[in-house]
Write a protein that holds these residues in place. Structure first.
Motif, PDB file in Angstrom:
ATOM      1  N   SER A  16       0.841  -1.192   0.000  1.00 17.28           N
ATOM      2  CA  SER A  16       0.000   0.000   0.000  1.00 17.28           C
ATOM      3  C   SER A  16       0.875   1.240   0.000  1.00 17.28           C
ATOM      4  O   SER A  16       2.050   1.202   0.395  1.00 17.28           O
ATOM      5  CB  SER A  16      -0.910   0.019   1.240  1.00 17.28           C
ATOM      6  OG  SER A  16      -0.133   0.200   2.416  1.00 17.28           O
ATOM      7  N   TRP A  17       0.264   2.366  -0.411  1.00 14.31           N
ATOM      8  CA  TRP A  17       0.960   3.645  -0.321  1.00 14.31           C
ATOM      9  C   TRP A  17       1.310   3.959   1.131  1.00 14.31           C
ATOM     10  O   TRP A  17       2.381   4.506   1.423  1.00 14.31           O
ATOM     11  CB  TRP A  17       0.089   4.761  -0.900  1.00 14.31           C
ATOM     12  CG  TRP A  17       0.648   6.123  -0.612  1.00 14.31           C
ATOM     13  CD1 TRP A  17       0.306   6.956   0.406  1.00 14.31           C
ATOM     14  CD2 TRP A  17       1.705   6.773  -1.334  1.00 14.31           C
ATOM     15  NE1 TRP A  17       1.078   8.109   0.369  1.00 14.31           N
ATOM     16  CE2 TRP A  17       1.934   8.019  -0.695  1.00 14.31           C
ATOM     17  CE3 TRP A  17       2.452   6.425  -2.455  1.00 14.31           C
ATOM     18  CZ2 TRP A  17       2.903   8.910  -1.149  1.00 14.31           C
ATOM     19  CZ3 TRP A  17       3.413   7.317  -2.910  1.00 14.31           C
ATOM     20  CH2 TRP A  17       3.629   8.538  -2.253  1.00 14.31           C
ATOM     21  N   GLU A  18       0.441   3.606   2.055  1.00 15.62           N
ATOM     22  CA  GLU A  18       0.680   3.858   3.467  1.00 15.62           C
ATOM     23  C   GLU A  18       1.957   3.171   3.946  1.00 15.62           C
ATOM     24  O   GLU A  18       2.690   3.715   4.782  1.00 15.62           O
ATOM     25  CB  GLU A  18      -0.521   3.402   4.299  1.00 15.62           C
ATOM     26  CG  GLU A  18      -1.767   4.264   4.135  1.00 15.62           C
ATOM     27  CD  GLU A  18      -2.466   4.074   2.796  1.00 15.62           C
ATOM     28  OE1 GLU A  18      -3.191   5.008   2.374  1.00 15.62           O
ATOM     29  OE2 GLU A  18      -2.285   3.005   2.158  1.00 15.62           O
ATOM     30  N   CYS A  46      12.592   4.895  -5.714  1.00 19.07           N
ATOM     31  CA  CYS A  46      11.134   4.966  -5.882  1.00 19.07           C
ATOM     32  C   CYS A  46      10.554   3.777  -6.621  1.00 19.07           C
ATOM     33  O   CYS A  46       9.324   3.587  -6.623  1.00 19.07           O
ATOM     34  CB  CYS A  46      10.767   6.241  -6.649  1.00 19.07           C
ATOM     35  SG  CYS A  46      11.147   6.136  -8.414  1.00 19.07           S
ATOM     36  N   LEU A  49       7.730   1.534  -5.579  1.00 23.89           N
ATOM     37  CA  LEU A  49       6.326   1.944  -5.720  1.00 23.89           C
ATOM     38  C   LEU A  49       5.616   1.189  -6.837  1.00 23.89           C
ATOM     39  O   LEU A  49       4.381   1.085  -6.827  1.00 23.89           O
ATOM     40  CB  LEU A  49       6.242   3.448  -5.989  1.00 23.89           C
ATOM     41  CG  LEU A  49       6.534   4.366  -4.803  1.00 23.89           C
ATOM     42  CD1 LEU A  49       6.633   5.815  -5.263  1.00 23.89           C
ATOM     43  CD2 LEU A  49       5.462   4.219  -3.728  1.00 23.89           C
ATOM     44  N   LEU A  52       2.956  -1.430  -6.062  1.00 19.54           N
ATOM     45  CA  LEU A  52       1.573  -1.102  -5.692  1.00 19.54           C
ATOM     46  C   LEU A  52       0.596  -1.393  -6.825  1.00 19.54           C
ATOM     47  O   LEU A  52      -0.618  -1.395  -6.606  1.00 19.54           O
ATOM     48  CB  LEU A  52       1.463   0.384  -5.313  1.00 19.54           C
ATOM     49  CG  LEU A  52       2.337   0.869  -4.160  1.00 19.54           C
ATOM     50  CD1 LEU A  52       1.990   2.314  -3.817  1.00 19.54           C
ATOM     51  CD2 LEU A  52       2.182  -0.014  -2.938  1.00 19.54           C
ATOM     52  N   LEU A  71       1.547   8.506  -9.124  1.00 16.77           N
ATOM     53  CA  LEU A  71       1.977   8.594  -7.727  1.00 16.77           C
ATOM     54  C   LEU A  71       2.933   9.763  -7.481  1.00 16.77           C
ATOM     55  O   LEU A  71       3.259  10.054  -6.318  1.00 16.77           O
ATOM     56  CB  LEU A  71       2.659   7.294  -7.306  1.00 16.77           C
ATOM     57  CG  LEU A  71       1.812   6.017  -7.405  1.00 16.77           C
ATOM     58  CD1 LEU A  71       2.639   4.804  -6.989  1.00 16.77           C
ATOM     59  CD2 LEU A  71       0.554   6.129  -6.558  1.00 16.77           C
ATOM     60  N   TYR A  75       4.216  11.544  -3.921  1.00 15.50           N
ATOM     61  CA  TYR A  75       5.634  11.364  -3.595  1.00 15.50           C
ATOM     62  C   TYR A  75       6.279  12.704  -3.258  1.00 15.50           C
ATOM     63  O   TYR A  75       6.979  12.842  -2.242  1.00 15.50           O
ATOM     64  CB  TYR A  75       6.309  10.705  -4.795  1.00 15.50           C
ATOM     65  CG  TYR A  75       7.799  10.516  -4.708  1.00 15.50           C
ATOM     66  CD1 TYR A  75       8.346   9.369  -4.144  1.00 15.50           C
ATOM     67  CD2 TYR A  75       8.670  11.456  -5.248  1.00 15.50           C
ATOM     68  CE1 TYR A  75       9.719   9.174  -4.109  1.00 15.50           C
ATOM     69  CE2 TYR A  75      10.050  11.276  -5.214  1.00 15.50           C
ATOM     70  CZ  TYR A  75      10.561  10.134  -4.643  1.00 15.50           C
ATOM     71  OH  TYR A  75      11.922   9.955  -4.607  1.00 15.50           O
TER      72      TYR A  75
END
Length: 286
Positions: A16-18, A46, A49, A52, A71, A75
């Motif tokens: 997840s982004w979290e 990065c 990411l 995700l 994203l 970011y």
């Protein structure tokens, strides 16, 4: 006298982004708690990411580049917030960014405690970036103002070409940051040797960060190896081997060092040799 933290940053598969935000926050907090003023993350940090997105995306070199653009605003907001919250400068690794021309370029974003953000583009691309990933080179050589003086960035392969760092040094940089991503030991040493050469010939600090750990799920950064380090002039007042600090190879960690940037001016004026001053003389030879 600023304290720098250079990362040996492990790439993760995120759910997840979290999770990414929590990881980034944890890294920044650790460095700030250790009184670091400037934080350097590695090239293509990065790319975790991409995990995700569905497998069809993260297993596609081109697909993941397009997906990552969605994203990018988050970011930038995340690291802008972290830099301001912890009152630190952050070079947050690099991010492939799509331009209006539809070209992708590799941006090294530099965040300030005051909330400003700018970036240095990678200027020379590797064969993988050129031939398989289709990421284009940038053209502008920049410097970044800090309360400690002017800072420059050479992104990985750029550190192997002396004219970039030389232009930055002549414009006032006493500290050059090198976010790197290398998938072989030879690649790591190429960048390391380049960093040490740039520190030697410009009589300045050069700091390398390395992406570490394997990510078999990734088409872009599946194998990563190296060590973070802070390199110096090889002259009086500095380590005899030009290495102020270096991490344990392939270990996940921060590497710290205090930088005496005033000593750069001193060694350029009073050193045992004048590498920086004697540079123009090299072009007199026939």
């Amino acid at each position: 006298m600023p304290k720098i933290a250079s990362a040996q940053y492990d790439i993760s598969f995120l759910e997840s982004w979290e999770n990414f935000a929590a990881k980034a926050s944890r890294w920044v907090k650790e460095a700030a708690d250790n009184k670091a003023d400037i934080l350097l993350f590695p090239e293509y940090a990065c790319m975790e990411l991409a995990s995700l997105f569905p497998k069809a995306v993260y297993s596609s070199l081109n697909g993941q580049l397009d997906a990552l653009q969605t994203l990018l605003p988050g970011y930038l907001d995340l690291f802008k917030t972290l830099a301001a919250e912890y009152r630190v400068y952050i070079q947050a690794g690099t991010y492939p960014v799509k331009h209006d021309s539809s070209e992708f370029r590799n941006h090294a974003y530099f965040f300030t405690p005051q909330g400003d953000v700018d970036y240095q583009e990678k200027l020379t691309m590797t064969r993988f970036e050129n031939e398989q990933w289709h990421i284009s080179r940038g053209l502008d050589i920049k410097l970044f103002d800090t309360v400690f003086g002017k800072v420059a960035i050479n992104i990985c392969y750029d550190s192997e070409f002396p004219h970039y760092a030389r232009q930055q040094a002549e414009r006032g940089a006493t500290l050059i940051l090198v976010p790197s991503c290398t998938d072989t030991e030879a690649g790591y040493y190429r960048v390391r040797i380049g960093c040490q050469a740039r520190a030697l010939e410009n009589q300045c600090y050069v700091v390398q960060a390395s992406l570490v750990g394997n990510a078999e799920w990734s088409e872009a950064v599946d194998v990563n190896c190296g060590a973070a380090a802070i390199y110096t002039p090889v002259d009086r007042g500095f380590p005899n081997n030009g290495i102020l600090a270096i991490g344990e190879y392939n270990k996940t960690q921060w590497v710290y060092a205090d930088l005496d940037l005033a000593a750069v001016d001193t060694v350029r004026q009073e050193g045992q040799v004048f590498n920086y001053r004697d540079w123009p003389k090299q072009f007199d030879c026939r």
